[in-house]
Design an enzyme around this catalytic site. Structure first.
Site, PDB file in Angstrom:
ATOM      1  N   SER A  45       7.492  -4.852   7.372  1.00  0.00           N
ATOM      2  CA  SER A  45       7.108  -5.783   8.441  1.00  0.00           C
ATOM      3  C   SER A  45       7.929  -7.072   8.432  1.00  0.00           C
ATOM      4  CB  SER A  45       5.619  -6.103   8.323  1.00  0.00           C
ATOM      5  OG  SER A  45       4.878  -4.913   8.276  1.00  0.00           O
ATOM      6  N   ASP A  47       5.483  -2.916  11.334  1.00  0.00           N
ATOM      7  CA  ASP A  47       4.029  -2.704  11.442  1.00  0.00           C
ATOM      8  C   ASP A  47       3.548  -2.741  12.895  1.00  0.00           C
ATOM      9  OD1 ASP A  47       4.585  -5.403  11.649  1.00  0.00           O
ATOM     10  OD2 ASP A  47       2.859  -6.075  10.495  1.00  0.00           O
ATOM     11  N   ARG A  95       0.836  -1.210   0.000  1.00  0.00           N
ATOM     12  CA  ARG A  95       0.000   0.000   0.000  1.00  0.00           C
ATOM     13  C   ARG A  95       0.866   1.252   0.000  1.00  0.00           C
ATOM     14  NH1 ARG A  95      -4.023   0.869   4.523  1.00  0.00           N
ATOM     15  NH2 ARG A  95      -2.238   0.297   5.799  1.00  0.00           N
TER      16      ARG A  95
END
Length: 917
Positions: A602, A656, A539
């Protein structure tokens, strides 16, 4: 020729006249289709009443749970004994059930009389007689000194609380033994058996004869889920959804309900249907006012009804020229077998004449025709009433299954049904007329209820053995408090190893400094770009922060990362990322804008500053080459340079989990811990700088990314690591690594379940021992299926639907086991996560030297958010293992996007004084 025609005409006219005469006299006994549909609706209402906890005490149809939860599946085998008490004879049976690739049953039996002085005498004498008969049978068949499972068919209303126990509610038929009502009949039999120490039996099941009939037929036809007896007495049973049975704990699966429909109408529901003859018969019975439906249907009473009708018609001068014999006045002189003989197709009239003559009557041709028609009306009404109640049961089954059309089999037994020449045909025809949307097969029970009791015992024996094997597997996932305390303490020890310079290289929990040294204070503002890489989707976000808490707006676009990019070269991966950023900037009209950027990455990274992160190793299916050991921020900067279209200020590389903590910290200043329980599993928290030996500073706090997924890689969790965990690990991309994550995260839980299901199927405990091709496919059982299957709102039919999508043709029992397996795996995952979290909150409490700590945990991840029980179990575990900590759990909204922007904003805020200095 003319004379023959004249005689035929005369006979036809005679028959018509007699039929009309009887029809007028007994018009109350002839039930229209409309009346039958009304009776069907009344019976449905009574069933509902009987199933309800509050309404059952006043219900006439008692709907008794039998604790028979499964029908035969063909895998039953062994030797069983069965007793059948409830009719005119008592029967002992030895049943040998063998699988041998096909269903095979061999039986040896013996009948014993049931004298009136025994069945209407003292209760203890009745059961001693039963025990004597059983001992005699075992001696005759040379079965002594060998242990046998035993099933008792007991054809009277009993309230059961388990399969091998039953409290007698009332005697029916001709039984009236004293001291048995309101006591457990199995205890009576067990006590009587003690007088025969040489007979070794284990009473596994108490079964109603109707249930026995259903089980016998179900052994031959798996579609059989209803049993009906129309004999001396009448009754029906069927398989009901547990969720509808208020009288029994638990919602899973199905249970056979013994309706005891003979008492339908005892509350006055059928008063408009009953006739003067029904009332007269009832008054002269052993149990006036009770079993009123049975008294209109069953073999014990139909002959007597016919006698009462004939007597009244004779008195009224409608039969026998008004003459009555002394025999016609004697109760019980006409039996149901006489009715069956009179209604035979060809010899019926001759039989009628013979029977009436035996009663001392002198019947004319017209009398014989009339009496034959009386029998027809009485037996037809019986079949009609049975059909209406059975149609109500079939409708309930269809509605329970939410089917437009039901295919089912009804197991039938009883002397009336078997010996009456017209009865079965009439019953079948009316049932099919009342429920046109049900395809019903009527299957006559062979060896009846006694074999059925043996089948119930065989099924109970199989279920018991299977249950032991299933429980053995599930026990591997049941963690005791000692286990959980041990996990908490080992995790705490690993935290210390990871924080210390000397032990850090060997620590499985890496405790990586993130260089995030502050939490949002509400003064952050501006526009920030955020990237989020951590799964198959990537994203890009634009985050606008206005001064003050909660004032954040976000715009984002999702891009797919193809497998060939995930597992290609590092250069290809980062070029793809930059291409996605370019598309987003274009889409937002921001090309050329100089924006600060936060990169949520992440994967385990070793950081030396907030904008430098060296990848330790890939997880979650990523395998891009030339990345491990490299600084991912440098790789991103290089890719931006190669594209040469825009420049970005990369301020922070963020995990994350840290993003989740920061997002929640923006709303709750107490938030000092971040937890991700999703595809992967990780935790971060704010640590005192003085405890972090890998960082020079001693003042203040810094967020530590624990990377706890690697906990246990040194073997410290081997005591709770199962063979299924081992199989999942060996088949993963990183064998031997991330063991804790593989026991707790969404990426692996479905795969653990799949491995268990394969093993249980190989043992013949699931799916009839058939492993489907799809079940052998790695990754087919996704963790989302666990969430769906464990949903409290999901009925077993829907669970079966999910399993069918996976190519698994499951029975109701299979679905229960699958649900249990999913529950065991997800529960263990939540408890392990909770144990790890308890370690960190206890550490924070002790570091701050507090008696009691109040702290908030920011949480994200699909497993935590979507699984129906994960969050609750995790929270309960933390509360149990860290009782001095008051922990609030706060769901993060877009931690990896918004969190990255907030970290960037906080970093910018903290950089400002340094620049001014």
């Amino acid at each position: 020729m003319f004379a023959v025609h004249l005689m035929a005409f005369y006979f036809t006219k005679l028959k018509e006249d007699q039929v009309k005469k009887v029809d007028r006299f007994l018009y109350h006994m002839r039930l229209s289709d409309e009346t039958l549909l009304d009776i069907m609706a009344r019976f449905q209402a009574e069933m509902e009443k009987g199933l309800g906890k509050d309404t059952n005490p006043t219900a006439s149809v008692k709907m008794l749970p039998t604790f028979v939860r499964a029908i035969p599946d063909g895998s039953e085998n062994g030797e069983f004994l069965s007793l059948d008490l409830g009719g005119s004879k008592f029967r002992v049976l030895k049943v040998q059930v063998s699988e041998e690739g096909k269903r095979n049953v061999q039986m040896e039996s013996q009948f014993y009389p049931t004298p009136n002085e025994i069945i209407q005498g003292n209760g203890s004498e009745l059961f001693e007689y039963v025990a004597d008969c059983l001992a005699d049978f075992m001696k005759t068949k040379d079965l002594k000194h060998k242990k046998f499972p035993l099933g008792l068919t007991f054809s009277f209303p009993c309230r059961q609380t388990k399969l091998e126990e039953g409290i007698l509610l009332s005697w029916t038929k001709k039984f009236k033994a004293r001291g048995v009502q309101d006591t457990d009949v199995v205890s009576h039999l067990a006590k009587a058996m003690k007088k025969h120490p040489e007979t070794d039996v284990d009473i596994l099941a108490l079964v109603n004869d109707t249930v026995g009939t259903m089980m016998t037929c179900a052994y031959d036809d798996p579609y059989c889920e209803v049993g009906v007896i129309i004999g001396t007495g009448t009754n029906a049973c069927y398989m009901e959804d547990m969720s509808n049975i208020d009288l029994v704990e638990g919602d899973e699966g199905r249970m056979c309900i013994n309706t005891e429909w003979g008492a339908f109408g005892d509350d006055g529901t059928l008063e408009d249907i009953r006739t003067e003859f029904d009332r007269e018969l009832d008054l002269g019975s052993l149990n006036p006012g009770k079993q009123l439906f049975e008294k209109m249907i069953s073999g014990l009473y139909l002959g007597e009804l016919v006698r009462l009708i004939l007597l009244k018609m004779a008195r009224d001068g409608l039969l026998f020229g008004g003459k009555k014999s002394s025999a016609l006045h004697i109760k019980g002189k006409i039996e149901t077998r006489h009715m069956a003989a009179m209604e035979k197709y060809k010899e019926g009239l001759a039989n009628t004449r013979e029977i009436l003559t035996d009663l001392g009557l002198e019947p004319s041709e017209a009398d014989c025709i009339a009496v034959q028609h009386v029998c027809t009306i009485v037996s037809f009404r019986s079949a009609n009433l049975c059909a209406a109640a059975l149609a109500a049961i079939l409708t309930r089954l269809r509605e329970n299954k939410k089917l437009v059309r039901l295919r089912t089999t009804v197991g039938m037994d009883g002397t009336l049904y078997k010996i009456h020449p017209q009865y079965p045909k009439r019953l079948h025809k009316v049932v099919r007329k009342l429920v046109p949307n049900c395809d019903v097969r009527f299957l006559l029970s062979e060896s009846g209820s006694t074999k059925g009791a043996a089948m119930v015992t065989a099924v109970a024996s199989r279920v018991q053995a299977q249950r032991k094997q299933i429980d053995k597997v599930l026990a591997l996932f049941q963690l005791t408090r000692e286990h959980l305390v041990s996990v908490r303490d080992k995790m705490r020890a690993e935290f210390e190893y990871g924080l210390q310079k000397k032990t850090h290289p060997l620590a499985t929990v890496k405790m990586l400094p993130t260089y995030v040294c502050g939490m949002p204070d509400g003064t952050e503002k501006g526009k920030y770009l955020a990237l989020d890489l951590g799964g198959t989707n990537f994203r890009v976000l634009l985050v606008k922060i206005r001064r003050g808490r909660r004032l954040v707006r976000m715009y984002n676009k999702i891009f797919a990362i193809p497998l060939e990019i995930m597992q290609g070269t590092g250069e290809e991966l980062f070029d793809h990322i930059v291409q996605c950023i370019a598309d987003f900037l274009d889409y937002m009209g921001l090309k050329g804008a100089q924006l600060p950027l936060g990169f949520t990455f992440s994967f385990p990274c070793r950081q030396t500053s907030i904008d430098k992160g060296t990848l330790i190793e890939w997880t979650k299916g990523f395998k891009a080459t030339d990345c491990e050991g490299e600084d991912v921020v440098d790789m991103l900067r290089e890719a931006i340079k190669r594209r040469n279209e825009f420049d970005l200020d990369i301020v922070a590389v963020v995990n994350d989990t840290v993003g989740t903590m920061m997002t929640c910290g923006h709303e709750d200043p107490n938030c000092e811990i971040g937890l991700i329980a999703g595809t992967g599993s990780n935790m971060c928290y704010m640590e005192e700088m003085r405890n972090i030996e890998l960082v020079e500073e001693n003042e203040g706090k810094m967020c530590i990314n624990t990377e706890w997924g690697g906990f246990g890689d040194n073997g410290c969790l081997d005591d709770i690591w199962t063979q299924y965990d081992k199989e999942v690990d060996e088949g993963s991309l990183n064998p031997g690594k991330q063991r804790y994550e593989k026991m707790t995260s969404g990426m692996y839980l479905g795969e653990i379940v799949r491995q268990i299901l394969i093993d249980l199927t190989k043992q013949g405990l699931l799916f009839r021992g058939q492993i489907s091709e799809r079940l052998q496919t790695r990754g087919i059982f996704e963790t989302k299926f666990l969430s769906q299957i464990e949903s409290d709102r999901l009925a077993l039919l829907q669970v079966r639907g999910i399993l069918q999508q996976l190519g698994l043709d499951s029975t109701c029992e299979d679905s229960i086991v699958v649900k249990e397996v999913c529950g065991a795996v997800s529960r263990r995952a939540a408890q392990l996560c909770g144990s790890g979290l308890a370690a960190v909150v206890e550490k924070r409490r002790e570091d701050q030297e507090l008696e009691h700590l109040r702290i908030t945990v920011g949480v994200d991840g699909t497993l935590y958010k979507l699984h129906p029980h994960f969050s609750r179990i995790l929270q309960e575990t933390v509360k149990e293992l860290a009782p001095q900590c008051d922990v609030t759990f706060m769901l993060s909204e877009d931690g990896s996007g918004k969190g990255a922007a907030l970290i960037t904003a906080v970093a910018k805020r903290l950089q400002q004084p340094q620049k001014e200095n």
